[in-house]
Write an enzyme that holds these catalytic residues in place. Structure first.
Site, PDB file in Angstrom:
ATOM      1  N   SER A 242       0.622  -1.505  -0.197  1.00 47.52           N
ATOM      2  CA  SER A 242       0.061   0.110  -0.459  1.00 47.52           C
ATOM      3  C   SER A 242       1.040   1.178   0.201  1.00 47.52           C
ATOM      4  O   SER A 242       2.480   1.568   0.172  1.00 47.52           O
ATOM      5  CB  SER A 242      -0.936  -0.253   1.133  1.00 47.52           C
ATOM      6  OG  SER A 242      -0.344   0.068   2.075  1.00 47.52           O
ATOM      7  N   LYS A 243       0.044   2.363  -0.277  1.00 50.95           N
ATOM      8  CA  LYS A 243       1.310   3.574   0.188  1.00 50.95           C
ATOM      9  C   LYS A 243       2.093   3.576   0.753  1.00 50.95           C
ATOM     10  O   LYS A 243       3.051   3.976   0.946  1.00 50.95           O
ATOM     11  CB  LYS A 243       0.140   4.707  -0.211  1.00 50.95           C
ATOM     12  CG  LYS A 243      -0.587   5.079  -1.348  1.00 50.95           C
ATOM     13  CD  LYS A 243      -0.626   6.619  -1.938  1.00 50.95           C
ATOM     14  CE  LYS A 243      -0.752   6.931  -3.388  1.00 50.95           C
ATOM     15  NZ  LYS A 243      -1.609   6.400  -3.610  1.00 50.95           N
ATOM     16  N   ARG A 244       1.449   3.353   2.437  1.00 52.15           N
ATOM     17  CA  ARG A 244       2.708   3.420   3.610  1.00 52.15           C
ATOM     18  C   ARG A 244       3.390   2.583   3.219  1.00 52.15           C
ATOM     19  O   ARG A 244       4.554   2.495   4.023  1.00 52.15           O
ATOM     20  CB  ARG A 244       1.399   2.861   4.743  1.00 52.15           C
ATOM     21  CG  ARG A 244       1.539   2.863   6.229  1.00 52.15           C
ATOM     22  CD  ARG A 244       0.564   2.411   7.358  1.00 52.15           C
ATOM     23  NE  ARG A 244       0.643   1.288   6.796  1.00 52.15           N
ATOM     24  CZ  ARG A 244       0.214  -0.097   7.268  1.00 52.15           C
ATOM     25  NH1 ARG A 244       1.820  -0.592   7.804  1.00 52.15           N
ATOM     26  NH2 ARG A 244      -0.142  -0.897   7.103  1.00 52.15           N
TER      27      ARG A 244
END
Ligand code: GLU
Length: 472
Positions: A242-244
């Site tokens: 994910s972005k994280r």
């Protein structure tokens, strides 16, 4: 007829070049370069609503920054739509495709039935063998591929080994929509064939497509390219990226201050290995790269590892080259353009002299930018809380004692160091008790490159003025 390797990178320009796409491009590039072949670039821009010229530019820009060049002109998939239609017509003429006159209502009913029965949607073959003479009036037909219903489709994948898909799992997919637009699987096959692609290297999310595409190749009597489906990248915790976790565009990595050569090394190790080698040059990677080295299990994106690797690359980059990389980085960093505007030839020289100390401590160009701030700070320079604390805890007094010593010293790293050490000894003061206030005064912070390097780079006048400010 040349037997040389031709790979391709085929991104859809619906956003930036994300990190997984960067890795796919790298693998295609490294393999082609290893084999003395070519890597082609095809922009899969058939989704007209989502494909934008900005996204195409971002992809080209991202590849260029990563140092991945492609051979020949960039191919637009959309521009080749008439050729895709032509192949749909050939399949139709061969009896390997058919016109489907199902109405939207009929297709909806099929979908609802599949949902109610909790199974994937499959076209029920209504028009597969039906006489087109019975077609209802006013319906524009789509063209469907007549997929084999029995037997199996086998992909001898270089990464996934032998993948067997039962043909009964694959329905008759639309290859040309009723509005005349070709669909993805047809376009990819036609383009890869026409472009002479010998090796398809892409994410394993395309495995089902690979089976459908294999069927289309066979229907056309075309040679099926070699395939290598790379496992997807996961986050450090094993979950989907994910972005994280780092699922960002490559431009975000540029803005965070990573060096392209470190990124190439890091991305190569995300799924590919050569023995226990962790750090290798791009030349080594090219000479070692082979599809056999791609692992079967998903790799994990690890920011800490990337940072450490980048720090290593920064330290081993010659100062002048690192300065050039830093100047090229600044336009992409927050606050970077403002810093760049203040870099004249004098400042360049200062940066170059400060570089050995700066690069020793920075893992990214962004960190380097932060620790170079002291060169740009204007008097009287602002102290952060820690620096203020140092000054309050005896720092001012220590500087007062040190000032005449510095004033009398020759202004170079060695003499300054010798003078301050002698003063520390003479007064029974720990060196840190002198160095810390000096650092706070010179940089406004409690961390910096070696303090004598800092004094040297700032120069006598500026250094003494900063001390005078602090003693006011
Ligand atoms: N355009 C597809 C994507 O961006 C890749 C298609 C392919 O490599 O065959 O995922």
């Amino acid at each position: 007829m040349s037997s040389s390797v031709i790979t391709r990178f085929a991104p859809s320009p619906t956003g930036f070049l994300h990190i997984g796409g960067g890795r796919t491009a790298l693998f295609n590039w490294a393999y082609a370069r290893n084999r003395g072949g070519k890597m082609l670039l095809r922009i899969e821009d058939t989704d007209r609503e989502r494909s934008t010229p900005e996204a195409v530019d971002a992809i080209l820009d991202g590849l260029t920054w990563l140092g991945l060049d492609w051979d020949g002109e960039v191919v637009s998939q959309f521009a080749r739509a008439s050729r895709h239609r032509e192949v749909a017509e050939i399949l139709l003429a061969k009896g390997l495709a058919y016109r489907c006159y199902c109405t939207p209502e009929e297709l909806l009913a099929m979908r609802e039935k599949a949902e109610a029965e909790k199974r994937p949607l499959r076209y029920d073959g209504t028009w597969r063998d039906r006489d087109p003479a019975t077609a209802p009036a006013g319906i524009k037909p789509a063209i469907r591929f007549k997929a084999p219903q029995q037997g199996e489709t086998v992909i001898e994948d270089h990464v996934q080994s032998r993948v067997v898909i039962q043909n009964k799992e694959l329905d008759d997919l639309i290859i040309l929509r009723s509005d005349g637009n070709p669909t993805y699987n047809l376009s990819v096959v036609v383009d890869d064939h026409d472009m002479g692609v010998t090796h398809i290297i892409r994410g394993s999310d395309h495995l089902t497509n690979a089976a459908r595409q294999t069927q289309i190749y066979k229907a056309m009597g075309w040679h099926v390219p070699e395939m290598a489906h790379i496992p997807l990248i996961h986050g450090a915790d094993g979950a989907k990226l994910s972005k994280r976790h780092g699922a960002l565009g490559v431009e975000a990595y540029r803005a965070m201050g990573y060096l392209p050569e470190a990124m190439r090394n890091y991305l190569a190790r995300l799924g590919w290995s050569h023995g226990d080698d962790e750090i290798f040059s791009t030349e080594q990677m090219i000479s070692w790269f082979d599809l056999d080295g791609i692992g079967k299990s998903p790799s994990r994106f690890d920011f800490v590892k990337l940072e450490n690797l980048n720090g290593h690359y920064m330290r081993q980059t010659p100062d002048a080259d690192l300065l050039a990389a830093f100047l090229a980085f600044l336009p992409h960093a927050a606050g970077g353009p403002e810093m760049l505007a203040r870099i004249d030839s004098d400042m360049r020289a200062k940066l170059l002299r400060a570089m050995p100390g700066l690069k020793e401590r920075a893992k990214t160009l962004l960190e380097l930018m932060k620790s170079a701030q002291f060169l740009f700070a204007e008097r009287p320079i602002a102290l952060d809380d820690k620096a203020k604390q140092i000054m309050a805890d005896g720092g001012v007094a220590a500087l007062r004692g040190l000032l005449p010593i510095l004033e009398a010293a020759d202004w170079n790293v060695h003499s300054l160091e010798a003078a301050v050490k002698a003063h520390a000894e003479a007064t029974g003061t720990k060196l840190g008790k002198l160095a810390q206030p000096l650092r706070a005064t010179m940089t406004g912070t409690n961390t910096s490159p070696g303090i004598f390097d800092v004094l040297d780079v700032l120069g006598r006048e500026e250094s003494l003025n900063r001390i005078a400010d602090a003693l006011k």
